[in-house]
Motif scaffolding. Structure first.
Motif, PDB file in Angstrom:
ATOM      1  N   CYS A 199       0.557  -1.193  -0.324  1.00 25.91           N
ATOM      2  CA  CYS A 199       0.062  -0.134   0.060  1.00 25.91           C
ATOM      3  C   CYS A 199       1.318   1.433  -0.031  1.00 25.91           C
ATOM      4  N   ILE A 200       0.147   2.992  -0.004  1.00 21.63           N
ATOM      5  CA  ILE A 200       1.130   3.788  -0.078  1.00 21.63           C
ATOM      6  C   ILE A 200       1.035   4.757   1.207  1.00 21.63           C
ATOM      7  N   ALA A 201       2.353   4.630   2.098  1.00 23.65           N
ATOM      8  CA  ALA A 201       2.488   4.752   3.173  1.00 23.65           C
ATOM      9  C   ALA A 201       2.378   6.566   3.400  1.00 23.65           C
ATOM     10  N   PRO A 202       2.016   7.403   4.107  1.00 28.09           N
ATOM     11  CA  PRO A 202       1.100   8.542   4.101  1.00 28.09           C
ATOM     12  C   PRO A 202       3.310   9.320   3.783  1.00 28.09           C
ATOM     13  N   THR A 203       2.752  10.233   2.768  1.00 25.94           N
ATOM     14  CA  THR A 203       4.364  10.799   2.519  1.00 25.94           C
ATOM     15  C   THR A 203       3.783  12.345   2.031  1.00 25.94           C
ATOM     16  N   ALA A 204       4.194  13.526   2.641  1.00 25.33           N
ATOM     17  CA  ALA A 204       3.901  14.564   2.373  1.00 25.33           C
ATOM     18  C   ALA A 204       4.200  15.053   0.698  1.00 25.33           C
ATOM     19  N   PHE A 205       3.746  16.618   0.559  1.00 24.02           N
ATOM     20  CA  PHE A 205       4.185  16.955  -0.919  1.00 24.02           C
ATOM     21  C   PHE A 205       3.946  16.234  -2.857  1.00 24.02           C
ATOM     22  N   HIS A 206       3.416  15.476  -2.681  1.00 24.21           N
ATOM     23  CA  HIS A 206       3.505  15.122  -3.851  1.00 24.21           C
ATOM     24  C   HIS A 206       3.291  16.138  -4.670  1.00 24.21           C
ATOM     25  N   ALA A 222      -3.336   3.978  -6.769  1.00 32.28           N
ATOM     26  CA  ALA A 222      -4.040   3.479  -6.010  1.00 32.28           C
ATOM     27  C   ALA A 222      -5.349   2.284  -6.271  1.00 32.28           C
ATOM     28  N   GLU A 223      -5.808   3.229  -6.357  1.00 37.85           N
ATOM     29  CA  GLU A 223      -7.438   3.003  -6.987  1.00 37.85           C
ATOM     30  C   GLU A 223      -7.234   2.197  -8.268  1.00 37.85           C
ATOM     31  N   SER A 224      -6.369   2.017  -9.464  1.00 37.57           N
ATOM     32  CA  SER A 224      -5.807   1.386 -10.062  1.00 37.57           C
ATOM     33  C   SER A 224      -5.773  -0.243 -10.220  1.00 37.57           C
ATOM     34  N   VAL A 257      -5.212  -0.948  -3.842  1.00 32.11           N
ATOM     35  CA  VAL A 257      -4.799  -1.321  -3.327  1.00 32.11           C
ATOM     36  C   VAL A 257      -5.125   0.225  -2.270  1.00 32.11           C
ATOM     37  N   GLY A 258      -4.807   0.315  -1.090  1.00 29.19           N
ATOM     38  CA  GLY A 258      -4.937   1.681  -0.044  1.00 29.19           C
ATOM     39  C   GLY A 258      -4.106   2.176  -0.544  1.00 29.19           C
ATOM     40  N   MET A 259      -4.519   3.760   0.021  1.00 28.86           N
ATOM     41  CA  MET A 259      -3.289   4.806   0.085  1.00 28.86           C
ATOM     42  C   MET A 259      -3.611   6.309   1.286  1.00 28.86           C
ATOM     43  N   ALA A 260      -2.666   6.413   1.826  1.00 23.60           N
ATOM     44  CA  ALA A 260      -2.768   6.839   3.790  1.00 23.60           C
ATOM     45  C   ALA A 260      -2.714   8.219   3.692  1.00 23.60           C
ATOM     46  N   VAL A 261      -3.764   9.187   2.834  1.00 21.22           N
ATOM     47  CA  VAL A 261      -2.999  10.176   3.391  1.00 21.22           C
ATOM     48  C   VAL A 261      -2.817  10.943   4.231  1.00 21.22           C
ATOM     49  N   SER A 262      -1.370  12.357   3.589  1.00 19.63           N
ATOM     50  CA  SER A 262      -0.262  12.755   4.772  1.00 19.63           C
ATOM     51  C   SER A 262      -1.024  13.997   5.184  1.00 19.63           C
ATOM     52  N   LEU A 263      -1.102  13.850   6.525  1.00 24.39           N
ATOM     53  CA  LEU A 263      -0.973  15.451   7.313  1.00 24.39           C
ATOM     54  C   LEU A 263      -0.746  16.854   6.526  1.00 24.39           C
ATOM     55  N   TRP A 264       0.762  16.294   6.215  1.00 30.72           N
ATOM     56  CA  TRP A 264       1.133  17.873   5.324  1.00 30.72           C
ATOM     57  C   TRP A 264       1.136  16.932   3.386  1.00 30.72           C
ATOM     58  N   TRP A 279      -7.463   5.658   4.029  1.00 30.66           N
ATOM     59  CA  TRP A 279      -6.547   6.113   5.753  1.00 30.66           C
ATOM     60  C   TRP A 279      -6.015   7.428   5.673  1.00 30.66           C
ATOM     61  N   CYS A 280      -6.211   7.896   6.475  1.00 30.28           N
ATOM     62  CA  CYS A 280      -6.275   9.153   7.298  1.00 30.28           C
ATOM     63  C   CYS A 280      -5.078   9.134   8.186  1.00 30.28           C
ATOM     64  N   HIS A 281      -3.346  10.166   7.231  1.00 31.81           N
ATOM     65  CA  HIS A 281      -2.451  10.393   8.597  1.00 31.81           C
ATOM     66  C   HIS A 281      -2.726  10.823   9.551  1.00 31.81           C
TER      67      HIS A 281
END
Length: 256
Positions: free
Chosen positions: A97-104, A119-121, A124-131, A149-151
């Motif tokens: 899955c995609i871990a929370p990372t900032a500044f995409h 992730a949708e394609s 799998v899941g994606m954690a959306v970073s607080l940043w 998922w929310c970081h």
């Protein structure tokens, strides 16, 4: 097949080709002396990683070079392989899955939209970073079928943390990923060729959403809560019915 990225090193080479020196510096260089990053990389460069697994005893040396061994099962029927599993209540086709990372947005103009679509394609899941550079509302609207998922990091003002929790719940997020090992803002020692340090020149919408008048970096560092302890996890679990997952637990002795 020519452009197929087959290993982590291929992705790194592609990033060096596409990103500016500044943006690559943020993603490729770690904090402090980068010891943790170096050790993580070394752990996945073991020679003969197909040999028999080594079991440690209390007297056996625990050298870094002895940490990873794989013991394959031979003559097993692998004509039909199912890598699917369940993560935080969501079924996914394989355990990545995609871990929370900032500044995409440093990587692509549409920022987290691109990551969420990827992730949708794949399902799998994606954690959306607080940043992040996109709000939870924007991501949920643009890519509604992505498992999200929310970081969370503990912020001095718990009203702000609860604000993020409620928004995540309202926008179809499936749970919370909590970073617990960053009570203060980490020191990045990387310098560019012109000797200038990293600057956060991209928009942090999570901060602008709450403190629109505050300079992003000032707000970013002032939010960090060095007083958070394990009862903060109990508090978070008490204000939501969604699953809470703790990120960066290194050892079962962590709470001592």
């Amino acid at each position: 097949m020519e452009n197929l990225l087959l290993s982590v090193s291929h992705y790194e080479e592609e990033a060096r080709r596409k990103l500016s020196q500044h943006d690559l510096g943020y993603f490729a260089f770690a904090a402090g002396a980068r010891e943790t990053m170096k050790e993580n990389c070394e752990a996945f460069k073991r020679k003969n990683n197909h040999c028999l697994a080594q079991r440690f005893t209390k007297d056996a040396p625990r050298k870094l070079t002895e940490l990873w061994r794989f013991r394959p099962r031979i003559l097993k029927n692998v004509s039909r392989v199912d890598c699917s599993t369940e993560v935080i209540g969501s079924k996914i086709p394989f355990p990545i899955c995609i871990a929370p990372t900032a500044f995409h947005r440093m990587c692509a103009p549409e920022g987290e939209f691109c990551t969420a679509r990827a992730a949708e394609s794949l399902g799998v899941g994606m954690a959306v970073s607080l940043w992040s550079n996109k709000t939870m509302e924007e991501i949920a609207s643009e890519v509604p079928n992505c498992i999200k998922w929310c970081h969370v990091q503990f912020i001095k003002n718990r009203i702000v943390t609860e604000h993020f929790v409620r928004r995540a719940e309202q926008n179809g997020f499936k749970g919370f990923i909590v970073t617990i090992d960053e009570p203060v803002f980490r020191n990045r020692t990387h310098r560019y060729e012109d000797e200038k340090p990293l600057k956060f020149e991209t928009s942090i919408v999570s901060i602008k959403f709450v403190e629109p008048e505050e300079p992003a970096f000032v707000a970013f560092t002032s939010w960090m809560d060095g007083s958070a302890e394990w009862d903060s996890i109990d508090w978070l679990k008490g204000i939501t019915k969604l699953p809470v997952v703790i990120k960066r637990i290194l050892t079962d002795k962590l709470w001592f």
